[in-house]
Design an enzyme around this catalytic site. Structure first.
Site, short mmCIF file in Angstrom:
data_model
loop_
_atom_site.label_atom_id
_atom_site.label_comp_id
_atom_site.label_asym_id
_atom_site.label_seq_id
_atom_site.Cartn_x
_atom_site.Cartn_y
_atom_site.Cartn_z
N SER A 138 0.83 -1.20 0.00
CA SER A 138 0.00 0.00 0.00
C SER A 138 0.87 1.25 0.00
O SER A 138 1.62 1.50 -0.93
CB SER A 138 -0.96 -0.03 1.20
OG SER A 138 -1.88 1.01 1.14
N ASP A 190 -2.54 5.77 -3.56
CA ASP A 190 -1.40 5.07 -2.98
C ASP A 190 -0.95 3.95 -3.92
O ASP A 190 -1.46 3.81 -5.04
CB ASP A 190 -1.76 4.53 -1.59
CG ASP A 190 -2.87 3.49 -1.64
OD1 ASP A 190 -3.62 3.47 -2.63
OD2 ASP A 190 -3.01 2.71 -0.69
N ASP A 198 -1.34 0.70 -4.24
CA ASP A 198 -2.26 -0.29 -4.81
C ASP A 198 -3.60 0.31 -5.22
O ASP A 198 -4.54 -0.42 -5.55
CB ASP A 198 -2.47 -1.46 -3.85
CG ASP A 198 -3.21 -1.08 -2.58
OD1 ASP A 198 -2.89 -0.01 -2.02
OD2 ASP A 198 -4.06 -1.84 -2.11
N ASP A 210 -6.09 1.99 -3.73
CA ASP A 210 -7.36 1.94 -2.99
C ASP A 210 -7.56 3.15 -2.08
O ASP A 210 -8.62 3.28 -1.46
CB ASP A 210 -7.50 0.63 -2.21
CG ASP A 210 -6.52 0.49 -1.05
OD1 ASP A 210 -5.58 1.30 -0.93
OD2 ASP A 210 -6.70 -0.46 -0.25
#
Length: 477
Positions: free
Chosen positions: A101, A242, A244, A246
């Site tokens: 993340s 960020d 990834d 999400d």
């Protein structure tokens, strides 16, 4: 192995995860799915990853372990986590996302999804128990090349179709929007989606090296970049996410980031939600918003999801969730501009970005004025990195040990009036300002959140809080 489940998935040093640990946890997840009846041998399982240098190797190890455990791996490549989750829901498959993340590049992690959505805390405990049972065994870590079918196009196409149907055609025409691409897996999809709606899109800052971007505590260096780009290109907004994809990042026309909980609030109003589930770290002014009931939880998407599911079980409709990092979740389906929007109970950066930009386009107001119109208290947050977890634990034990110790610690700042201990320690001071101390759930970091009436007061309070944390960390023993 210094790996642990945090606020969203398993996290730790890349060097710890990249090897037997990845094989052990992937095997543990497969065994848990099969033993609990959520999957059977031969069933598909999705696998995605972010752009960290360690992610391809960890992903390959997971693919080998999952194959040996009897599941059929479908490789979805570098897609946003919400795209992977949506595709899993669509075909009824579990999923793993290899990502750290927003945390530094020397760390990584795995997010786990059941066929019906993101795992809960009870699932984490079961997976952890399976992993501990496997740790004494020798786990093969070769990748079993060629075993995974490529489903990256299917996963991406489904997510793209969802996000190009939310707004009317040309809904963002007239807006000039920068996309800070850095190393987020959402970077190309953001450009494609915003261009689809007629925005004038300016790609910015694409990087081949992984850059950690924390959308909840945006670094001064990142803010300086955003401000420079906003001025140079005369932008109405800059969007990003960020690693990834999400957690969203949206800055106004000056390059100043909007708070993540404000993005979630705008998304709630955009969808017509009546109940919003959000952690205790989100702005206290949310409770004053008309027509929206707020439910507070601990920090982390599993707790938000649990709160949303409780609301659904109680017969509520129009249920949404969001975190202070801006990640927005939907527990029920919504109809937006006449188009059905399927429930996606995992963090998503695209819905809040489209909601905010749509509001700006419809109102004709700059984003700074749109944000000011909500009249929320000024809320800021930051973190101290490389703050040992044992030091964080000692600090929290000290603060919770009695009002005398808490008052002494806060003496340079103010006098405590009320305390909330839902997650970390959130203290309301006698002047009405708020300071909240909380260790990170997945990294050696200590976080500090503040609220105050003015920006100057909030900035001073945040710096005072961080300095108190630093002073404690410098104490011997």
């Amino acid at each position: 192995m210094s790996l642990k489940f945090g606020t969203s998935g398993l996290r730790g040093l890349s060097t710890d995860l990249n090897g037997p640990a990845a094989a052990i946890y992937a095997t543990a997840f497969a065994r848990y799915l099969i033993s609990s009846g959520q999957a059977k041998p031969g069933d598909p399982i999705l696998l995605g990853r972010d752009f960290r240098a360690s992610s391809p190797d960890i992903s390959a190890i997971c693919a080998g372990a999952l194959t040996r455990a009897g599941l059929t791996v479908l490789d979805c490549g570098t897609v946003p986590t919400p795209a992977l989750a949506l595709y899993g829901l669509e075909i009824g498959a579990a999923a793993l996302m290899v990502t750290g993340s927003h945390i530094p590049a020397d760390r990584n992690g795995i997010k786990f999804y059941r066929p019906d959505g993101e795992i809960a805390k009870i699932d984490e405990e079961a997976i952890g128990a399976e992993a501990r049972a496997l740790m004494g065994q020798s786990a093969p870590i070769d990748a079993v090349p060629g075993m995974a079918a490529d489903h990256s196009q299917q996963a991406e196409a489904l997510f793209l179709a969802r996000n190009t149907a939310i707004l009317p055609a040309n809904a963002l025409a007239g807006l000039k929007v920068g996309v800070y691409q850095h190393s987020t897996v959402a970077r190309d999809l953001f450009v494609e989606v915003l261009t689809h709606y007629g925005a004038d899109v300016v790609p910015l800052g694409r990087s081949d090296d992984f850059i950690p971007v924390d959308t909840e505590a945006v670094s001064p260096a990142t803010i300086d970049l955003l401000k420079a780009w906003a001025l140079e290109h005369k932008l109405d907004a800059i969007v990003s996410a960020d690693g990834d994809g999400d957690r969203p990042l949206v800055s106004d026309e000056t390059g100043l980031p909007l708070r993540g909980d404000l993005l979630g609030l705008i998304a709630a109003q955009f969808t017509g939600a009546t109940i919003a589930v959000t952690p205790v770290t989100s702005n206290s002014g949310l409770e004053r918003q008309h027509g929206l009931s707020i439910v507070r939880t601990r920090v982390g998407s599993p707790f938000v999801i649990a709160g949303m599911l409780d609301a659904v079980r109680n017969g509520q409709s129009g249920v949404i969730g969001f975190e202070a990092n801006g990640g927005t979740l939907t527990a029920t389906s919504f109809t937006i501009n006449g188009t059905p929007l399927r429930a996606l109970p995992t963090r998503d950066s695209f819905l809040p970005v489209l909601a905010v930009l749509s509001c700006a386009a419809r109102s004709g107001e700059p984003l700074s004025a749109l944000a000011t119109g909500f009249a929320l208290p000024v809320a800021l947050s930051d973190r101290i990195e490389n703050f040992p977890m044992e030091t964080s634990a000692a600090l929290m034990a000290r603060l919770r040990s009695g009002m005398d110790n808490l008052s002494t610690f806060l003496a340079p700042i103010g006098t405590p009036k009320a305390i909330s201990d839902i997650d970390g320690l959130r203290v309301t001071l006698t002047d009405g300002s708020i300071i909240h101390f909380r260790p990170s759930g997945n990294a050696p970091e200590m976080r500090c959140y503040v609220e105050a009436e003015t920006a100057g007061q909030a900035e001073r309070l945040l710096e005072q809080g961080l300095e108190c944390i630093r002073t404690f960390g410098r104490q011997p023993g």
